[in-house]
Structure formats: structure tokens, C-alpha cells
Scaffold this active site. Structure first.
Site, PDB file in Angstrom:
ATOM      1  N   TYR A  93       0.991  -1.298   0.122  1.00 35.81           N
ATOM      2  CA  TYR A  93       0.074  -0.144  -0.157  1.00 35.81           C
ATOM      3  C   TYR A  93       0.971   1.144   0.050  1.00 35.81           C
ATOM      4  CZ  TYR A  93      -3.812   3.139   1.324  1.00 35.81           C
ATOM      5  OH  TYR A  93      -4.739   4.141   1.292  1.00 35.81           O
ATOM      6  N   SER A  94       0.842   1.841  -1.055  1.00 38.43           N
ATOM      7  CA  SER A  94       1.759   3.109  -1.224  1.00 38.43           C
ATOM      8  C   SER A  94       3.262   2.959  -0.959  1.00 38.43           C
ATOM      9  CB  SER A  94       1.218   4.348  -0.468  1.00 38.43           C
ATOM     10  OG  SER A  94       1.844   5.565  -0.515  1.00 38.43           O
ATOM     11  N   LEU A  95       3.726   3.223   0.031  1.00 43.90           N
ATOM     12  CA  LEU A  95       5.171   3.163   0.527  1.00 43.90           C
ATOM     13  C   LEU A  95       5.393   1.398   0.328  1.00 43.90           C
ATOM     14  CD1 LEU A  95       8.022   4.078   1.272  1.00 43.90           C
ATOM     15  CD2 LEU A  95       7.113   4.245   3.839  1.00 43.90           C
TER      16      LEU A  95
END
Length: 263
Positions: A34-36
């Protein structure tokens, strides 16, 4: 906290947990970040070495911090529903940053514009919450940082992933070309993340045992609402760490999850 410290802390917690699970024989057949978290998936899959991943994450955070301030707003509406409740569109100061699920999205942009949208949503009875961040990542406001990030990545070695994982940008399986492309990681920073499509891809491909490797227990809220009660009974969504409000020992929670995986 400064993004450099926060982002490095998240990356280190997630990568260390991944290494711990693998050392116990719990090895992923597929991953989604998720994202990073996609940087963690890329590291675990061998795209980056640990040293290079830490350098990239730290520099990415520094570049984000150097961009103009803004806000992000989590909204209890799907992408299609947003257009209905905001008939004039999001405007030039607000963009769709993340699609979490068919009924959960995140907007990013200027603080005043998002506060105005939040008031409108409240009047319509729609729940929303400002996220604790002062930079609207995954929007075009990050374009200058994205260009510099691509230059940084071009100077670091990259290789094709050993373990398949889902791309946040496409919402489908990462290709070797994308995983090793500096331009891909630039797009990852300044374009809408299709996390919901990524979960749908995993479910449609038959994955039914999910282990959240990081702080919190958000993964369950993204997966279970999209399947019926009968299908939910065949799914297992486990977490590595307790929610901060649970008041439970980290080690007790970790070993309970290990026991559930064993059984």
C-alpha cells in the site's frame, strides 16, 4: 514527524516483519503493498537491495517534504460515487489520490479545498476524515519530486522481481519492465493508486489467505466488504501487529497469528 523518519520507520518495520515471517517458513507466493508498502514488496522480491531501498525511501521522503503543503481526505465513497455527490468535479486543486476499495477513496490537494469538500460531504451525510499528513502524495502536486526520484533511481541498480507482486499504478501484476523502470516509480508517486483493483486481481486469481505485514489492520477492511458472507468464510485475513487501540502485547498477537497460520 518529518516524512524521512516516518517513512523509514514504516519501511523498516514492514521489511523486518517480512524477513521474520520468511525465517519462520511463512513465504509469500504473491504480494501487494500500500503506497510506500510497494517499496517493501519490491525489496522482498529482490528488485532493490536493502541498502539501496533505504537510500531511495529516505530520499523520496526528503523530496516529498520539499514540495508545497497540502492535505489528504479519506472518504467513505467509491470512485464512481464521488462524481455524483460532487457534480462539478473535484476541481483543479483536488485530485483522486487512492482508490482503497469500491466504497473507500482518498482525495489529495490543497488544504482549504479539501476542508470545503469535507463540509459538503458532511452535509450529505458522508463520513470523511482528514489524514495526518501535510503533503498530498499520489497527486500531480508531487510531479517535481517524481522527476527527481526518477533521476535517483536511474543511478541505483534494479533487477526483475523474484516474487510476483501487484502494482499500485496499474492495479495488476507488476511487469519486470515496470519494476525496474525509474519512470514507473515516478508515476507511483504522482498518480492515483489503484489499490482496490489490486485486491480484486488477487481475489479473482484465487488467493484466499492474506497476511498483513506491517502496523495496523487495515487490510481486512479493504477485503472483506467486497465479498459475500459465504465467500468471506473461505477467506483468512491475518495481521502481524495489533491495532494500537487493542491494548494487546505485540508478541502475543504475533504468536497468535503464527498459530493460526500453522493450523
Amino acid at each position: 514527524d518529518p516524512p524521512t523518519i516516518t517513512h523509514l520507520a514504516i519501511f523498516l518495520i514492514e521489511s523486518a516483519l517480512a524477513e521474520l515471517w520468511i525465517s519462520w517458513g511463512i513465504k509469500p507466493t504473491a504480494m501487494i503493498g500500500y503506497s510506500l508498502g510497494e517499496y517493501v514488496a519490491a525489496y522482498v522480491s529482490g528488485v532493490f537491495t536493502l541498502e539501496d531501498a533505504l537510500h531511495i525511501v529516505a530520499e523520496r521522503a526528503r523530496l516529498i517534504e520539499a514540495q508545497p503543503e497540502g492535505r489528504m481526505l479519506a472518504v467513505s465513497l467509491g470512485e464512481a460515487e464521488l462524481g455524483g455527490i460532487l457534480p462539478d468535479g473535484l476541481g483543479t486543486k483536488v485530485e483522486l489520490a487512492i482508490v482503497n476499495s469500491p466504497s473507500m477513496t482518498v482525495l489529495g490537494g490543497s488544504g482549504p479545498a479539501l476542508e470545503h469538500i469535507q463540509r459538503d460531504l458532511t452535509r450529505h451525510g458522508v463520513a470523511s476524515q482528514l489524514i495526518q499528513t501535510d503533503r498530498p502524495v499520489h497527486t500531480s502536486l508531487m510531479a517535481p519530486a517524481a522527476a527527481q526520484l526518477a533521476d535517483l533511481l536511474a543511478r541505483r541498480p534494479r533487477r526483475a522481481p523474484d516474487i510476483p507482486y501487484i502494482s499500485n499504478v496499474t492495479g495488476s501484476w507488476i511487469s519486470a519492465d515496470d519494476a525496474t523502470s525509474p519512470d514507473y516509480w515516478a508515476r507511483h508517486l504522482c498518480h492515483t493508486l489503484q489499490f482496490s483493483d489490486g485486491i480484486s486481481q488477487l481475489l479473482s486469481d484465487g488467493y484466499d489467505l492474506f497476511l498483513e505485514v506491517g502496523p495496523g489492520q487495515a487490510l481486512m477492511s479493504f477485503i472483506l466488504p467486497r465479498v459475500g458472507d459465504r465467500a468471506a468464510g473461505a477467506l483468512q485475513v491475518l495481521s502481524s501487529m495489533p491495532h494500537r487501540f487493542m491494548g494487546q502485547s505485540d508478541s502475543v498477537h504475533l504468536f497468535r497469528t503464527l498459530g493460526n497460520l500453522w493450523s
